[in-house]
Motif scaffolding. Structure first.
Motif, PDB file in Angstrom:
ATOM      1  N   VAL A  27     -25.274  30.346   5.350  1.00  0.00           N
ATOM      2  CA  VAL A  27     -24.475  30.688   4.445  1.00  0.00           C
ATOM      3  C   VAL A  27     -25.707  30.762   3.209  1.00  0.00           C
ATOM      4  N   ASP A  28     -25.800  31.589   2.283  1.00  0.00           N
ATOM      5  CA  ASP A  28     -26.715  31.665   1.359  1.00  0.00           C
ATOM      6  C   ASP A  28     -26.275  30.624   0.178  1.00  0.00           C
ATOM      7  N   THR A  29     -25.232  30.860  -0.378  1.00  0.00           N
ATOM      8  CA  THR A  29     -24.433  29.768  -1.368  1.00  0.00           C
ATOM      9  C   THR A  29     -23.230  30.026  -1.232  1.00  0.00           C
ATOM     10  N   ALA A  30     -22.553  28.865  -2.081  1.00  0.00           N
ATOM     11  CA  ALA A  30     -20.937  28.749  -2.331  1.00  0.00           C
ATOM     12  C   ALA A  30     -20.686  28.487  -3.701  1.00  0.00           C
ATOM     13  N   VAL A  31     -19.955  29.367  -4.492  1.00  0.00           N
ATOM     14  CA  VAL A  31     -19.547  29.131  -5.734  1.00  0.00           C
ATOM     15  C   VAL A  31     -18.039  28.784  -5.802  1.00  0.00           C
ATOM     16  N   HIS A  32     -17.537  28.439  -6.787  1.00  0.00           N
ATOM     17  CA  HIS A  32     -16.339  27.818  -6.783  1.00  0.00           C
ATOM     18  C   HIS A  32     -15.266  28.345  -7.916  1.00  0.00           C
ATOM     19  N   SER A  33     -15.671  29.249  -8.639  1.00  0.00           N
ATOM     20  CA  SER A  33     -14.768  29.745  -9.790  1.00  0.00           C
ATOM     21  C   SER A  33     -15.204  31.332 -10.135  1.00  0.00           C
ATOM     22  N   VAL A  34     -14.164  31.760 -10.926  1.00  0.00           N
ATOM     23  CA  VAL A  34     -14.327  33.245 -11.231  1.00  0.00           C
ATOM     24  C   VAL A  34     -15.900  33.437 -12.079  1.00  0.00           C
TER      25      VAL A  34
END
Length: 259
Positions: A27-34
């Motif tokens: 996984v390159d990255t994870a984001v948590h909101s719009v």
């Protein structure tokens, strides 16, 4: 393969990352909101594959596509029921119901590989979502969203005091009454049965650990192994009695913790 996870619950994002790593994927990255998603996708090339949670803390994830063009395959991760998802018209790869099952995840990834990679290794197939699709899905979800109770009241003398669900660390029953526990350590009697309260609360945030108690995930300070394969939950603001996860609920409790 470049992978992006969009998931507002960080424990769930970490769990999905670990599951993908077991499949040999990074996984390159994870984001948590719009907001975070728009910022990331505006400054980076569209990933090959996005695992997209539908309901984020600051809105539906479909709002992302109002702000940025995305050329990615999508696998939805969601708590919405299968009936609602079958009505989707998006060019998505698959959807995964939470809590995500390892075998179903592997099948979804295999479907992606078959559809988008084996057909042409050197060409990335566009999966842009049309505004019409977004409007249709948003309307569908708004009609199928479960509403959870967010306010509880207690009578203190001649006054009625109001608390939001997120202020409450714990609901518990004692001496035939139902009480709430707050971060300041105070407990208040409410006019509801614990069985009814359980049906009113957001199951992503609250879990009934026993016949006597329902805990809020943000209120948990520690979890300790206890006798007979049970677990003891520590909530710093509560000391009336030990909060023990009953043995038959331990497995579900652990899954709940991981989102």
């Amino acid at each position: 393969m470049n992978i992006l996870i969009v998931e507002d619950e960080k424990p769930a994002a970490r769990r999905l990352t670990r599951m993908l790593e077991k499949l040999g994927l990074q996984v390159d990255t994870a984001v948590h909101s719009v907001k975070e998603s728009v910022e990331y996708l505006s400054s980076n090339e569209s990933p090959d594959l996005i695992f997209l949670d539908i309901q984020l803390s600051d809105g539906l994830s479909f709002e992302i596509f109002d702000h940025v063009d995305v050329d990615s395959a999508i696998i939805f991760t969601t708590a919405y029921d299968e009936y609602a998802l079958k009505a989707f018209k998006l060019n998505s790869i698959d959807y995964l119901l939470k809590p995500i099952d390892a075998e179903e995840l592997e099948q979804a990834v295999d479907k992606y590989k078959l559809r988008f990679r084996e057909s042409d290794e050197n060409q990335k197939l566009s999966t842009k979502i049309s505004p019409a699709d977004l409007q249709q899905i948003a309307a569908l979800l708004n009609g199928n969203t479960t509403s959870y109770k967010n306010r509880y009241t207690t009578k203190i003398g001649e006054h009625i005091k109001l608390f939001t669900a997120d202020e409450i660390q714990l609901f518990y029953s004692e001496n035939k009454g139902t009480y709430i526990n707050l971060p300041n350590g105070r407990n208040y009697l409410i006019d509801s049965k614990l069985e009814l309260v359980e049906t009113e609360l957001d199951p992503q945030k609250f879990f009934r650990i026993s016949r006597q108690a329902i805990v809020h995930v943000d209120g948990i300070a520690d979890i300790i192994a206890y006798t007979n394969s049970r677990l003891k939950v520590i909530i710093d603001s509560f000391s009336e009695f030990d909060l023990i996860v009953s043995r038959e609920r331990v497995k579900d409790f652990k899954q709940w913790l991981e989102g």
